[in-house]
Design a protein around this motif. Structure first.
Motif, PDB file in Angstrom:
ATOM      1  N   LEU A  54       0.872  -1.181   0.000  1.00  0.00           N
ATOM      2  CA  LEU A  54       0.000   0.000   0.000  1.00  0.00           C
ATOM      3  C   LEU A  54       0.907   1.228   0.000  1.00  0.00           C
ATOM      4  O   LEU A  54       1.277   1.740   1.055  1.00  0.00           O
ATOM      5  N   PRO A  55       1.298   1.706  -1.177  1.00  0.00           N
ATOM      6  CA  PRO A  55       2.200   2.856  -1.237  1.00  0.00           C
ATOM      7  C   PRO A  55       1.499   4.153  -0.856  1.00  0.00           C
ATOM      8  O   PRO A  55       0.265   4.232  -0.845  1.00  0.00           O
ATOM      9  N   ALA A  56       2.281   5.175  -0.556  1.00  0.00           N
ATOM     10  CA  ALA A  56       1.733   6.495  -0.245  1.00  0.00           C
ATOM     11  C   ALA A  56       0.785   6.915  -1.365  1.00  0.00           C
ATOM     12  O   ALA A  56       1.087   6.758  -2.542  1.00  0.00           O
ATOM     13  N   GLY A  57      -0.392   7.388  -0.965  1.00  0.00           N
ATOM     14  CA  GLY A  57      -1.391   7.838  -1.930  1.00  0.00           C
ATOM     15  C   GLY A  57      -2.361   6.768  -2.389  1.00  0.00           C
ATOM     16  O   GLY A  57      -3.344   7.072  -3.076  1.00  0.00           O
ATOM     17  N   ALA A  58      -2.115   5.504  -2.020  1.00  0.00           N
ATOM     18  CA  ALA A  58      -3.013   4.419  -2.438  1.00  0.00           C
ATOM     19  C   ALA A  58      -4.393   4.617  -1.818  1.00  0.00           C
ATOM     20  O   ALA A  58      -4.519   4.949  -0.640  1.00  0.00           O
ATOM     21  N   LYS A  59      -5.421   4.414  -2.620  1.00  0.00           N
ATOM     22  CA  LYS A  59      -6.799   4.547  -2.142  1.00  0.00           C
ATOM     23  C   LYS A  59      -7.210   3.263  -1.435  1.00  0.00           C
ATOM     24  O   LYS A  59      -6.984   2.165  -1.940  1.00  0.00           O
ATOM     25  N   LEU A  60      -7.810   3.424  -0.268  1.00  0.00           N
ATOM     26  CA  LEU A  60      -8.319   2.276   0.487  1.00  0.00           C
ATOM     27  C   LEU A  60      -9.777   2.039   0.118  1.00  0.00           C
ATOM     28  O   LEU A  60     -10.470   2.961  -0.331  1.00  0.00           O
ATOM     29  N   PRO A  61     -10.260   0.821   0.340  1.00  0.00           N
ATOM     30  CA  PRO A  61     -11.687   0.570   0.103  1.00  0.00           C
ATOM     31  C   PRO A  61     -12.531   1.467   1.006  1.00  0.00           C
ATOM     32  O   PRO A  61     -12.095   1.844   2.100  1.00  0.00           O
ATOM     33  N   ILE A 105      -3.086   6.965   7.512  1.00  0.00           N
ATOM     34  CA  ILE A 105      -3.981   7.246   6.389  1.00  0.00           C
ATOM     35  C   ILE A 105      -4.543   8.651   6.560  1.00  0.00           C
ATOM     36  O   ILE A 105      -4.446   9.250   7.638  1.00  0.00           O
ATOM     37  N   GLU A 106      -5.134   9.150   5.494  1.00  0.00           N
ATOM     38  CA  GLU A 106      -5.821  10.434   5.557  1.00  0.00           C
ATOM     39  C   GLU A 106      -7.137  10.289   4.816  1.00  0.00           C
ATOM     40  O   GLU A 106      -7.235   9.559   3.829  1.00  0.00           O
ATOM     41  N   THR A 107      -8.153  10.947   5.339  1.00  0.00           N
ATOM     42  CA  THR A 107      -9.471  10.912   4.711  1.00  0.00           C
ATOM     43  C   THR A 107      -9.684  12.233   4.014  1.00  0.00           C
ATOM     44  O   THR A 107      -9.437  13.298   4.580  1.00  0.00           O
ATOM     45  N   ARG A 108     -10.118  12.144   2.776  1.00  0.00           N
ATOM     46  CA  ARG A 108     -10.334  13.333   1.948  1.00  0.00           C
ATOM     47  C   ARG A 108     -11.817  13.486   1.635  1.00  0.00           C
ATOM     48  O   ARG A 108     -12.229  13.474   0.477  1.00  0.00           O
ATOM     49  N   GLY A 109     -12.600  13.586   2.690  1.00  0.00           N
ATOM     50  CA  GLY A 109     -14.041  13.783   2.524  1.00  0.00           C
ATOM     51  C   GLY A 109     -14.677  12.710   1.669  1.00  0.00           C
ATOM     52  O   GLY A 109     -14.422  11.527   1.845  1.00  0.00           O
ATOM     53  N   ARG A 110     -15.468  13.126   0.706  1.00  0.00           N
ATOM     54  CA  ARG A 110     -16.176  12.180  -0.167  1.00  0.00           C
ATOM     55  C   ARG A 110     -15.256  11.434  -1.121  1.00  0.00           C
ATOM     56  O   ARG A 110     -15.665  10.463  -1.742  1.00  0.00           O
ATOM     57  N   ASN A 111     -14.010  11.898  -1.236  1.00  0.00           N
ATOM     58  CA  ASN A 111     -13.062  11.225  -2.130  1.00  0.00           C
ATOM     59  C   ASN A 111     -12.552   9.918  -1.544  1.00  0.00           C
ATOM     60  O   ASN A 111     -11.991   9.100  -2.264  1.00  0.00           O
ATOM     61  N   SER A 155     -10.547   7.430   1.617  1.00  0.00           N
ATOM     62  CA  SER A 155      -9.381   7.327   2.490  1.00  0.00           C
ATOM     63  C   SER A 155      -8.190   6.820   1.690  1.00  0.00           C
ATOM     64  O   SER A 155      -8.334   5.922   0.855  1.00  0.00           O
ATOM     65  N   PHE A 156      -7.033   7.394   1.990  1.00  0.00           N
ATOM     66  CA  PHE A 156      -5.815   7.096   1.249  1.00  0.00           C
ATOM     67  C   PHE A 156      -4.664   6.903   2.222  1.00  0.00           C
ATOM     68  O   PHE A 156      -4.667   7.477   3.311  1.00  0.00           O
ATOM     69  N   VAL A 157      -3.647   6.135   1.787  1.00  0.00           N
ATOM     70  CA  VAL A 157      -2.429   6.043   2.575  1.00  0.00           C
ATOM     71  C   VAL A 157      -1.812   7.436   2.571  1.00  0.00           C
ATOM     72  O   VAL A 157      -1.733   8.093   1.536  1.00  0.00           O
ATOM     73  N   ALA A 158      -1.422   7.906   3.739  1.00  0.00           N
ATOM     74  CA  ALA A 158      -0.881   9.255   3.876  1.00  0.00           C
ATOM     75  C   ALA A 158       0.328   9.443   2.975  1.00  0.00           C
ATOM     76  O   ALA A 158       1.140   8.527   2.800  1.00  0.00           O
ATOM     77  N   ALA A 159       0.434  10.628   2.423  1.00  0.00           N
ATOM     78  CA  ALA A 159       1.555  10.949   1.537  1.00  0.00           C
ATOM     79  C   ALA A 159       2.885  10.807   2.255  1.00  0.00           C
ATOM     80  O   ALA A 159       3.904  10.492   1.648  1.00  0.00           O
ATOM     81  N   SER A 160       2.876  11.027   3.564  1.00  0.00           N
ATOM     82  CA  SER A 160       4.107  10.918   4.341  1.00  0.00           C
ATOM     83  C   SER A 160       4.450   9.474   4.673  1.00  0.00           C
ATOM     84  O   SER A 160       5.466   9.209   5.293  1.00  0.00           O
TER      85      SER A 160
END
Length: 121
Positions: A30-37, A66-72, A74-79
């Motif tokens: 799960l690389p940085a930026g990968a979208k989670l289910p 991870i970071e959640t981007r609202g309706r977009n 959850s993604f693996v955090a860029a950091s």
């Protein structure tokens, strides 16, 4: 990445989800930026309540993994792996406290290693 829950495990399902995401990040699966289910999709896939997956995602977000981007979604955090940064910060606090106490660093490391072994059984 394929998630799975071991019903025979004594580990709560939300912890299993959390650990699988952390391992996926650490291994690079799960690389940085990968979208989670989505929470709902993963809950349905695993046969869990949505609140169970939501709890895992909240804890992962709090740990900056991870970071959640609202309706977009959850993604693996860029950091990347926030856990490593937090462990490094804890180690720095420990090192400073050992210095303040004037304790022998080798003894402090031995005690810390013993405490970690005990905590991880």
């Amino acid at each position: 990445m394929r998630f799975r829950i071991d019903d025979e495990s004594g580990v709560p399902p939300f912890e299993q989800v959390k650990h699988q995401v952390i391992e996926g990040v650490r291994s690079g699966e799960l690389p940085a930026g990968a979208k989670l289910p989505t929470v709902r999709h993963l809950a349905d896939e695993l046969g869990l309540a949505a609140n169970t997956v939501a709890r895992a995602y909240r804890e992962l977000e709090h740990a900056e993994i991870i970071e959640t981007r609202g309706r977009n979604g959850s993604f693996v955090a860029a950091s990347g792996d926030g856990t490593r940064r937090q462990v490094q910060a804890a180690a720095a606090v420990f090192a400073e406290r050992v210095r303040q106490l004037g304790a022998d660093p080798d003894i402090a490391l031995d005690l810390a290693a013993a405490a970690l072994r005990e905590a991880h059984g």
